[in-house]
Scaffold this active site. Structure first.
Site, PDB file in Angstrom:
ATOM      1  N   LYS A 146     -71.465 -18.389 -20.439  1.00 42.29           N
ATOM      2  CA  LYS A 146     -71.369 -19.339 -19.158  1.00 42.29           C
ATOM      3  C   LYS A 146     -71.826 -20.688 -19.608  1.00 42.29           C
ATOM      4  CE  LYS A 146     -72.487 -16.169 -15.165  1.00 42.29           C
ATOM      5  NZ  LYS A 146     -73.423 -16.003 -14.142  1.00 42.29           N
ATOM      6  N   ASP A 191     -72.363 -19.822  -8.386  1.00 40.73           N
ATOM      7  CA  ASP A 191     -73.534 -19.106  -8.612  1.00 40.73           C
ATOM      8  C   ASP A 191     -74.582 -19.657  -7.593  1.00 40.73           C
ATOM      9  OD1 ASP A 191     -72.887 -17.252 -10.200  1.00 40.73           O
ATOM     10  OD2 ASP A 191     -73.633 -17.914 -11.832  1.00 40.73           O
TER      11      ASP A 191
END
Ligand code: ATR
Length: 289
Positions: A71, A107
């Site tokens: 990520k 997220d």
């Protein structure tokens, strides 16, 4: 699902990928809407991440999710980043826009949607305790601070990591008070007894293997809500314990659904069928239970 010469490709990049539930929920949504697109796992060897990112353009892949451990690292291969991914310093969604790779992080918005829609908690001016100071905690902090939480206390096993997050975020989010705490101090119960906590978030990976953080939940006020980012097993040890004390709590399944739905919407520009994604996840969790 029938694949032909015009089938579009989406996917997920990570290593390893054996436990990912994203193909399950994304394909359920694609199929339900009758889109001629498939979502595939791309397990990428750590030495080949740059090659994999180039292949998105070469193979005309529409977009990918990015998961552990890439990520943070993928950011340098992208052409643009949205505000969340810049603040979190991590990307979980990439869209191929005519050969340009655009980075997003769903997220934090996914977390906020789970929090407000499913747990019915609104962070503005609230006092929040986050356990953990890793990548997941960063997304949670950005989400809560953007909503102007009153205070965010970060409790971590390794205190310097919490302090580092605070020094970074307090400059950006001036309406929120930040504090760091040794997780050990929370475990004694003192912090729970002496402070108001409206929301407790578990942003560590503790619980995935059935283990517990060992927090003295009995010392919390009964108005404290608990959000555990762990979603597997579906009733996580923290949620089970919270429920035994009558505390309102939720595992990470809803956040998983919402972050996936937001990615789906970035790629397809269509409203994600949340209930179908939820149904697919529930069926899998019940089967595994
Ligand atoms: P993620 O991206 O999922 O947040 P991470 O960046 O590796 O993963 O962060 C994991 C978090 O879980 C950290 O806050 C870690 O604490 P440390 O910073 O002290 O390592 C926390 N964590 C992992 N195992 C833990 C355990 N057994 N007890 C307490 N905290 C734990």
């Amino acid at each position: 699902m029938s694949i032909d010469g015009t089938t579009g490709i989406l996917g997920i990049i990570g290593f390893p990928l054996s436990h990912t539930l994203s193909p399950l929920i994304q394909n359920a949504a694609l199929e339900y809407l009758g889109l001629n697109i498939v979502y595939l796992p791309f397990e990428v060897n750590p030495t080949l991440l740059g090659e994999a990112l180039k292949a998105i353009v070469t193979l005309n892949i529409l977009g990918v999710n990015v998961t552990i451990p890439y990520k943070e690292e993928v950011a340098k291969y992208l052409d643009e980043w949205d505000e969340e991914s810049r603040l979190i310093k991590a990307v979980n969604t990439i869209k191929n826009s005519n050969g340009r790779l655009l980075g997003f992080n769903t997220d934090s918005k996914g977390f906020l949607m789970a929090l407000t829609e499913s747990l019915e908690f609104h962070p503005r001016k609230k006092d929040i305790l986050i356990v953990g100071a890793g990548g997941a905690a960063r997304a949670v902090i950005v989400s809560l601070a953007k909503e102007r939480a009153g205070s965010i206390t970060i409790a971590n096993r390794t205190v310097p990591k919490a302090l580092k997050l605070i020094s970074e975020f307090k400059e950006i989010f001036r309406e929120t008070d930040f504090a760091a705490l040794d997780l050990q101090e929370v475990k004694t119960g003192k912090f729970f007894k002496e402070n108001r906590i409206d929301l407790l978030v578990n942003a560590t990976s503790v619980g995935i293997k059935g283990e517990t953080l060992g927090l003295p939940l009995k010392d919390l006020s009964n108005s404290t809500k608990i959000l555990d980012l762990v979603y597997s097993p579906s009733r996580t040890p923290l949620v089970i314990e919270a429920q035994s004390y009558g505390l309102s709590s939720q595992d990470g399944s809803e956040m998983l659904i919402y972050q996936g739905a937001l990615s789906f919407e970035i790629w397809t520009e269509l409203k994600a069928p949340l209930f179908i994604m939820r149904k697919a996840l529930k069926a899998k969790q019940e089967k595994d239970f």
